[in-house]
Each structure stands twice: as C-alpha cells, then as structure tokens.
Scaffold this motif. Sequence first.
Motif, PDB file in Angstrom:
ATOM      1  N   PRO A  49      16.091 103.459  36.833  1.00 14.51           N
ATOM      2  CA  PRO A  49      15.454 104.320  36.085  1.00 14.51           C
ATOM      3  C   PRO A  49      15.002 105.620  36.829  1.00 14.51           C
ATOM      4  O   PRO A  49      14.364 105.396  38.045  1.00 14.51           O
ATOM      5  N   GLY A  50      15.052 106.695  36.563  1.00 14.73           N
ATOM      6  CA  GLY A  50      14.304 107.815  37.321  1.00 14.73           C
ATOM      7  C   GLY A  50      15.243 108.448  38.182  1.00 14.73           C
ATOM      8  O   GLY A  50      15.016 109.528  38.947  1.00 14.73           O
ATOM      9  N   GLU A  51      16.507 107.899  38.660  1.00 12.12           N
ATOM     10  CA  GLU A  51      17.441 108.613  39.636  1.00 12.12           C
ATOM     11  C   GLU A  51      18.206 109.534  38.992  1.00 12.12           C
ATOM     12  O   GLU A  51      18.611 109.909  37.765  1.00 12.12           O
ATOM     13  N   LEU A  52      18.512 110.661  39.910  1.00 16.55           N
ATOM     14  CA  LEU A  52      19.546 111.825  39.408  1.00 16.55           C
ATOM     15  C   LEU A  52      20.778 111.497  39.919  1.00 16.55           C
ATOM     16  O   LEU A  52      21.000 111.323  41.267  1.00 16.55           O
ATOM     17  N   ILE A  53      21.794 111.347  39.048  1.00 24.13           N
ATOM     18  CA  ILE A  53      23.202 110.758  39.665  1.00 24.13           C
ATOM     19  C   ILE A  53      24.197 111.685  39.144  1.00 24.13           C
ATOM     20  O   ILE A  53      24.333 111.962  37.896  1.00 24.13           O
ATOM     21  N   PHE A  54      24.851 112.335  40.292  1.00 25.27           N
ATOM     22  CA  PHE A  54      26.185 113.280  39.897  1.00 25.27           C
ATOM     23  C   PHE A  54      27.288 112.326  39.952  1.00 25.27           C
ATOM     24  O   PHE A  54      27.522 111.432  40.953  1.00 25.27           O
ATOM     25  N   GLY A  55      28.262 112.591  39.259  1.00 21.23           N
ATOM     26  CA  GLY A  55      29.627 111.813  39.218  1.00 21.23           C
ATOM     27  C   GLY A  55      30.758 112.597  38.965  1.00 21.23           C
ATOM     28  O   GLY A  55      30.582 113.475  38.102  1.00 21.23           O
ATOM     29  N   ALA A  56      32.149 112.448  39.340  1.00 18.63           N
ATOM     30  CA  ALA A  56      33.135 113.251  39.181  1.00 18.63           C
ATOM     31  C   ALA A  56      33.784 112.686  37.856  1.00 18.63           C
ATOM     32  O   ALA A  56      35.014 112.403  37.842  1.00 18.63           O
ATOM     33  N   ASP A  57      32.926 112.343  36.968  1.00 18.38           N
ATOM     34  CA  ASP A  57      33.567 112.049  35.468  1.00 18.38           C
ATOM     35  C   ASP A  57      32.603 112.352  34.404  1.00 18.38           C
ATOM     36  O   ASP A  57      31.335 112.272  34.641  1.00 18.38           O
ATOM     37  N   SER A  58      33.116 112.898  33.208  1.00 15.75           N
ATOM     38  CA  SER A  58      32.252 113.247  32.332  1.00 15.75           C
ATOM     39  C   SER A  58      31.283 112.380  31.728  1.00 15.75           C
ATOM     40  O   SER A  58      30.386 112.429  30.980  1.00 15.75           O
ATOM     41  N   HIS A  59      31.827 110.979  32.006  1.00 18.13           N
ATOM     42  CA  HIS A  59      30.926 109.880  31.354  1.00 18.13           C
ATOM     43  C   HIS A  59      29.805 109.327  32.076  1.00 18.13           C
ATOM     44  O   HIS A  59      29.314 108.307  31.955  1.00 18.13           O
ATOM     45  N   THR A  60      29.407 109.982  33.309  1.00 17.96           N
ATOM     46  CA  THR A  60      28.338 109.661  33.980  1.00 17.96           C
ATOM     47  C   THR A  60      27.242 109.686  33.389  1.00 17.96           C
ATOM     48  O   THR A  60      26.263 109.139  33.913  1.00 17.96           O
ATOM     49  N   CYS A  61      27.098 110.399  32.077  1.00 20.93           N
ATOM     50  CA  CYS A  61      25.892 110.487  31.229  1.00 20.93           C
ATOM     51  C   CYS A  61      25.535 108.897  30.831  1.00 20.93           C
ATOM     52  O   CYS A  61      24.609 108.928  30.244  1.00 20.93           O
ATOM     53  N   SER A  62      26.707 108.035  30.781  1.00 20.15           N
ATOM     54  CA  SER A  62      26.204 106.608  30.452  1.00 20.15           C
ATOM     55  C   SER A  62      25.026 106.142  31.206  1.00 20.15           C
ATOM     56  O   SER A  62      24.171 105.342  30.697  1.00 20.15           O
ATOM     57  N   TYR A  63      24.360 106.638  32.244  1.00 19.14           N
ATOM     58  CA  TYR A  63      23.387 106.111  33.000  1.00 19.14           C
ATOM     59  C   TYR A  63      21.953 106.369  32.420  1.00 19.14           C
ATOM     60  O   TYR A  63      21.100 105.680  32.711  1.00 19.14           O
ATOM     61  N   GLY A  64      21.963 107.096  31.263  1.00 23.43           N
ATOM     62  CA  GLY A  64      21.105 107.553  30.553  1.00 23.43           C
ATOM     63  C   GLY A  64      20.384 106.206  29.977  1.00 23.43           C
ATOM     64  O   GLY A  64      19.189 106.236  29.593  1.00 23.43           O
ATOM     65  N   GLY A  81      28.060 118.273  47.207  1.00 25.03           N
ATOM     66  CA  GLY A  81      27.047 117.417  47.213  1.00 25.03           C
ATOM     67  C   GLY A  81      27.402 116.468  48.430  1.00 25.03           C
ATOM     68  O   GLY A  81      26.241 115.994  49.103  1.00 25.03           O
ATOM     69  N   MET A  82      28.303 115.967  48.410  1.00 24.77           N
ATOM     70  CA  MET A  82      28.713 114.710  49.389  1.00 24.77           C
ATOM     71  C   MET A  82      28.546 115.268  50.637  1.00 24.77           C
ATOM     72  O   MET A  82      27.838 114.542  51.721  1.00 24.77           O
ATOM     73  N   VAL A  83      28.984 116.512  50.915  1.00 29.98           N
ATOM     74  CA  VAL A  83      28.972 117.026  52.470  1.00 29.98           C
ATOM     75  C   VAL A  83      27.665 117.625  52.893  1.00 29.98           C
ATOM     76  O   VAL A  83      27.102 117.377  53.933  1.00 29.98           O
ATOM     77  N   THR A  84      26.834 118.450  51.782  1.00 25.56           N
ATOM     78  CA  THR A  84      25.373 118.634  52.108  1.00 25.56           C
ATOM     79  C   THR A  84      24.248 118.149  51.748  1.00 25.56           C
ATOM     80  O   THR A  84      23.215 118.205  52.191  1.00 25.56           O
ATOM     81  N   GLY A  85      24.585 116.936  50.893  1.00 28.92           N
ATOM     82  CA  GLY A  85      23.557 116.290  49.992  1.00 28.92           C
ATOM     83  C   GLY A  85      22.569 117.229  49.263  1.00 28.92           C
ATOM     84  O   GLY A  85      21.470 116.618  48.801  1.00 28.92           O
ATOM     85  N   THR A  86      22.860 118.193  48.821  1.00 29.72           N
ATOM     86  CA  THR A  86      22.275 118.972  47.928  1.00 29.72           C
ATOM     87  C   THR A  86      23.300 119.567  46.768  1.00 29.72           C
ATOM     88  O   THR A  86      24.472 119.607  46.846  1.00 29.72           O
ATOM     89  N   SER A  87      22.824 120.191  45.802  1.00 25.70           N
ATOM     90  CA  SER A  87      23.520 120.973  44.783  1.00 25.70           C
ATOM     91  C   SER A  87      22.489 121.702  43.829  1.00 25.70           C
ATOM     92  O   SER A  87      21.297 121.732  44.101  1.00 25.70           O
TER      93      SER A  87
END
Length: 300
Positions: A49-64, A81-87
């Motif tokens: 809970p409380g994490e911000l998660i990016f994924g290269a797939d549209s269903h990453t929203c499942s984590y809600g 994001g992988m290279v810089t750690g930011t977005s």
Amino acid sequence: IVDHNVPSDSPKTAASQKKMRDFAKEHNIDFWEGKGVCHQVMIENYVRPGELIFGADSHTCSYGALGAFGTGVGCTDFLYGMVTGTSWVLVPESVKFNLTGKLPEGVYARDLILTIIGEIGANGCNYQAMEFTGEGAKTLSISDRMALCNMAVYHSDPDAVYAREYTFDLSKVRPVVAKPDFVDNVVPAEEACGIEINEAFLGSCNNGRIEDLRVGAEIIKGKKVAEGVRFLVVPASQTIYRQALKEGLIDTFMEAGAIVMNPNCSVCWGSCQGVIGENEVLISTGTRNFKGRAGHPSSK
C-alpha cells in the motif's frame, strides 16, 4: 517477469527472452519465468500500500487493489525511469464511485466493472483516477478488488476533490458480457445465450485466481466440454495452480475435457496459445475483446 509467449514460441521470442534473462543476471535483478502473469506475481510478492508503481503494461493499475497507485506507461517512459530513476506524471483528477449494497449470488466483480465501463464508456476516465468507496466496497474481497482495478486506474485520497461522482447499487448488478469488438459494448448475459462458440478461456490477470477457478470447476463438474469446442484453463500464477491441484480443481477441469495450461497470459494475449481462426467465436475472461485480439481479424 516474462508472461507473454511462455514458454517461448519462436526463435525471435527466445532471443528476446534471453536478453531479458541475461540483463537480469548481470544487474542482479529478480527474474521470474514460468511463475505466472506479471500482475499476479507482483501482487503476491512485491506490491505494498502507498507505493507508486510504473509498469510497461496497461493492467499495472491492478495494484490499486492493495492501495498502491499503479499505472501503465509506454516503453520510452519505462526505459527513462529505469535509467534515471525518475519520471514525470500529471497528477490525475479523481472520479468517485460510491458502491452500495452487495453483489447477488452468481454475480461477480467482473460484472460490476463491465457494468461501470458500459455506462461511462471505455474512455470515460481517461487520465483520471477511479476511487471505489462506500459500504458496498467493503463487501468486496481482494480478488474482487483486483478484478475491478485490473480494468481501471484506482486511487484513494481522503482529501480528494472529485471531477465527477457515480453511485452503483451492487444488489442491482446482473451478469453481463462485452460483445465484439469493444470492451464498453456491454449487454446482459442472456442476450448472448444461444451463440455457438468454438473456444472458451478461463484465466488472465483479471480472472485467473483461485476464486475464479473454483467457480469454473463448480459449473463444469460432472459435465463434458461440447464436441468441437476447446476449453482452455490457465491459472494466473504457479501459486494458484498448485492450490487448484490441492483442491482437486485441475482434475475436475481435465475430467470435463478442458485443456489446462501453464500459468501465463495465454489466450488473452492472442498469439501463443489458443489462437482462434477465421470466423471463430471465443467466450473469454481475458481483458480485451478488440478486433483480432485473440486471433484472426474475422474472429469474435
């Protein structure tokens, strides 16, 4: 996490997966192969809970479903994001969904989210966060919440200012289906009765959990898959597969004539298992029903 085309189905896929395997080993990154669909694996092992998660797939929203903010991003944004750690993300507006009542027997969270999508449209909450709240939300299990969030972007904020609000009485939700070729082409399930099918699919990151397999096994127990029909059952993770084995669900499916596959995206992905041919009809718990999604462009 490798979950599409698993095991690899071509030299091209094998080369791509080898690159991933080698990259993970070189950089000491956890690598999951053959363990299941990425979103199920993530929820079972990583999401908090409380994490911000990016994924290269549209269903990453499942984590809600676990109170995290997950969203799919494009390959370029993901690489950055992988290279810089930011977005960079525009903070989305919130849309509130008040849920009252309780789902009737034989009606499931998938019916609820399709009902919502049918009312607001597939683009009804573009770049907005959906917040599910109310007494009805408290009646939903984690599996139910995953089914909801898998086809939405979930958010919860006690100080939110809402762009819009909707209210849905769960007791009035009925079984529904999304007809070709759009996910918001939602109609009562009885309207689809009598349509002959060539294939059925039970699985995916939306409906491949143990609760879904239990329902499917209960329905088909003592029956046989119809002549000329393929029925593919695909648990969403190895953990779920093993639980289904313990409960005898796999035996039930196989005795009925179903084909039980290894945990992966399978038919939902439409390119590695159970691909349907010209003019064939599929009934599916997959996440999309776009034209050609599961095979030939003329299929449904």
